[in-house]
Design a protein around this motif. Structure first.
Motif, short mmCIF file in Angstrom:
data_model
loop_
_atom_site.label_atom_id
_atom_site.label_comp_id
_atom_site.label_asym_id
_atom_site.label_seq_id
_atom_site.Cartn_x
_atom_site.Cartn_y
_atom_site.Cartn_z
N GLN A 64 0.61 -1.35 -0.42
CA GLN A 64 0.10 -0.76 0.10
C GLN A 64 0.54 1.63 -0.48
OE1 GLN A 64 -3.20 -0.05 2.83
NE2 GLN A 64 -3.59 -2.62 2.53
N GLY A 65 2.31 0.91 0.08
CA GLY A 65 3.04 2.09 0.57
C GLY A 65 2.74 3.59 0.97
N ASP A 66 2.39 4.91 0.21
CA ASP A 66 1.98 5.44 1.76
C ASP A 66 0.88 5.80 1.49
OD1 ASP A 66 4.88 6.74 1.43
OD2 ASP A 66 4.85 8.03 -0.26
N ASN A 67 0.05 5.51 0.91
CA ASN A 67 -1.18 4.93 1.56
C ASN A 67 -1.89 3.94 2.55
OD1 ASN A 67 -2.05 7.18 -0.36
ND2 ASN A 67 -1.66 5.65 -2.16
N GLY A 68 -0.85 3.54 2.72
CA GLY A 68 -1.41 1.94 3.60
C GLY A 68 -1.29 2.18 5.01
N ALA A 69 -1.98 1.72 6.42
CA ALA A 69 -1.88 1.94 6.96
C ALA A 69 -0.35 1.43 8.05
CB ALA A 69 -2.72 1.01 8.46
N GLU A 74 8.04 0.11 8.49
CA GLU A 74 7.73 -1.22 7.79
C GLU A 74 7.68 -2.41 7.22
OE1 GLU A 74 5.14 -0.14 12.68
OE2 GLU A 74 4.39 -1.21 10.85
N LYS A 75 7.52 -1.69 6.11
CA LYS A 75 7.44 -2.53 5.01
C LYS A 75 8.81 -3.00 4.16
CE LYS A 75 2.76 -0.73 4.27
NZ LYS A 75 2.62 0.32 4.66
N PRO A 76 9.18 -3.99 4.52
CA PRO A 76 10.74 -3.89 3.82
C PRO A 76 11.27 -3.83 2.28
CG PRO A 76 10.07 -6.33 4.19
CD PRO A 76 8.92 -4.82 4.47
N MET A 77 9.82 -3.37 1.24
CA MET A 77 10.63 -3.09 -0.07
C MET A 77 9.47 -1.82 -0.25
SD MET A 77 11.56 -6.10 -1.02
CE MET A 77 12.01 -5.96 -2.76
N ASP A 78 9.12 -1.09 0.32
CA ASP A 78 8.60 0.48 0.06
C ASP A 78 9.62 1.19 -0.35
OD1 ASP A 78 10.24 1.69 2.62
OD2 ASP A 78 7.97 1.40 3.75
N GLY A 79 9.65 2.13 -0.79
CA GLY A 79 10.59 3.23 -1.23
C GLY A 79 11.34 3.85 -0.24
N LEU A 80 11.48 4.10 0.69
CA LEU A 80 12.19 4.52 1.99
C LEU A 80 13.30 3.34 2.51
CD1 LEU A 80 12.46 6.57 3.80
CD2 LEU A 80 11.09 5.81 5.15
N SER A 81 12.35 2.32 2.50
CA SER A 81 13.47 1.00 3.19
C SER A 81 14.66 1.08 1.93
CB SER A 81 12.62 -0.37 3.14
OG SER A 81 11.81 0.11 4.32
N ASN A 251 9.92 5.45 -8.16
CA ASN A 251 11.29 5.66 -8.40
C ASN A 251 12.15 4.84 -7.57
OD1 ASN A 251 13.70 5.69 -10.52
ND2 ASN A 251 14.47 6.85 -8.73
N LEU A 252 12.12 5.30 -7.02
CA LEU A 252 13.19 3.67 -5.99
C LEU A 252 12.63 2.21 -5.84
CD1 LEU A 252 13.54 6.98 -2.51
CD2 LEU A 252 15.09 5.98 -4.42
N GLU A 253 10.99 2.49 -6.08
CA GLU A 253 10.71 0.87 -5.64
C GLU A 253 10.56 0.17 -7.19
OE1 GLU A 253 6.21 2.04 -4.07
OE2 GLU A 253 6.98 1.71 -2.44
N ASP A 254 11.48 1.10 -7.69
CA ASP A 254 10.97 -0.26 -9.37
C ASP A 254 12.80 0.51 -9.12
OD1 ASP A 254 8.73 0.08 -9.79
OD2 ASP A 254 8.88 1.97 -11.04
N MET A 255 14.28 0.22 -8.45
CA MET A 255 15.25 0.35 -8.08
C MET A 255 15.37 -1.33 -8.12
SD MET A 255 17.37 3.07 -5.75
CE MET A 255 17.05 2.54 -4.48
#
Length: 266
Positions: A64-69, A74-81, A251-255
């Motif tokens: 869910q990325g930024d829109n998730g709870a 806490e999400k290992p595959m999101d952009g920030l991680s 873009n980070l998630e697509d790396m």
């Protein structure tokens, strides 16, 4: 020169007219795009109608990325991680001190100059390095827009050490080779020193430019360090001072999720 440049009259509504999927996209392709988080929840019903239930289920199961709870950390595959992981890996590898003077790329030479900050400043000239090229500035806008869409993924591939399409390389003009050489130098010599791990994000943004559905003007949204005063963007994100924009996050998630994407050569 850009094959997918936007005309002034279409600027306001260009995105509204983009199809959700490329023409001829198959069900598996739709499912892959959905699983990568490239479809909004509002597009799920349209996706279900056009590509079948498998793609729809992929949307439902995608992060869910930024829109998730919950916090993004806490999400290992999101952009920030992914940004944090690329930064930590790059710091662990360390970097040699920059070597100032002539540099070489598959597209031709460039020059590494001492910059005012952590990263060197990359330039080139048309007299001795790229004879026959036109005047060319050093900003991302000038360099990216000097290239055709199919050229920019080549720059990312070159930094990864991959073999290039010789026919495509031979067809580049002197000015295009000069712009590509400078982007190569920026990625190899400069951005990685301004923010360890930035080279990987820049490669992802350049690869996106090869998509005719992606606009040249979107590069600095995909890679915010390209903007004026953008050098500290990723640092501020990791410090919690800024939030990732939607395009920067995608873009980070697509790396690439592995260290095989040229990280050792960055």
């Amino acid at each position: 020169m850009r094959r997918h440049g936007r005309s002034p009259e279409s600027e306001a509504d260009a995105h509204d007219h983009r199809p959700l999927l490329r023409p001829g996209a198959t069900g598996p392709e739709a499912a892959r795009l959905a699983a990568a988080g490239r479809m909004t929840p509002d597009a799920a019903m349209s996706l279900q109608n056009s590509a079948g239930n498998a793609a729809f289920v992929a949307v439902q199961r995608s992060p869910q990325g930024d829109n998730g709870a919950g916090p993004a950390e806490e999400k290992p595959m999101d952009g920030l991680s992914r940004l944090r992981r690329a930064n930590e890996r790059a710091k662990k590898r360390g970097q040699a001190a920059p070597t100032y003077g002539p540099g070489q790329s598959p597209f031709g030479p460039y020059t590494v100059n001492k910059g005012r900050g952590a990263g060197p400043y990359i330039t080139s000239n048309k007299k001795t390095q790229h004879p026959g090229s036109e005047d060319l500035g050093t900003t991302y806008t000038e360099l990216v827009q000097a290239l055709d869409a199919e050229h920019e993924p080549m720059v990312a591939a070159a930094v990864r050490g991959e073999a290039l399409d010789e026919e495509l390389l031979a067809g580049m003009s002197a000015t295009q080779k000069r712009a590509a050489a400078m982007l190569y130098g920026v990625m190899k010599e400069s951005e990685e020193r301004r923010f360890p791990g930035a080279g990987k994000a820049m490669r992802s943004a350049l690869t996106k430019q090869g998509d005719p559905y992606h606009e040249a003007e979107e590069f600095d949204e995909d890679f915010p360090m390209a903007k004026v005063k953008g050098a500290r963007y990723y640092e501020d994100v990791l410090a919690g001072k800024k939030q990732l924009s939607e395009k920067a996050r995608k873009n980070l998630e697509d790396m690439s999720s592995s260290s095989s994407d040229g990280e050792k050569s960055s």
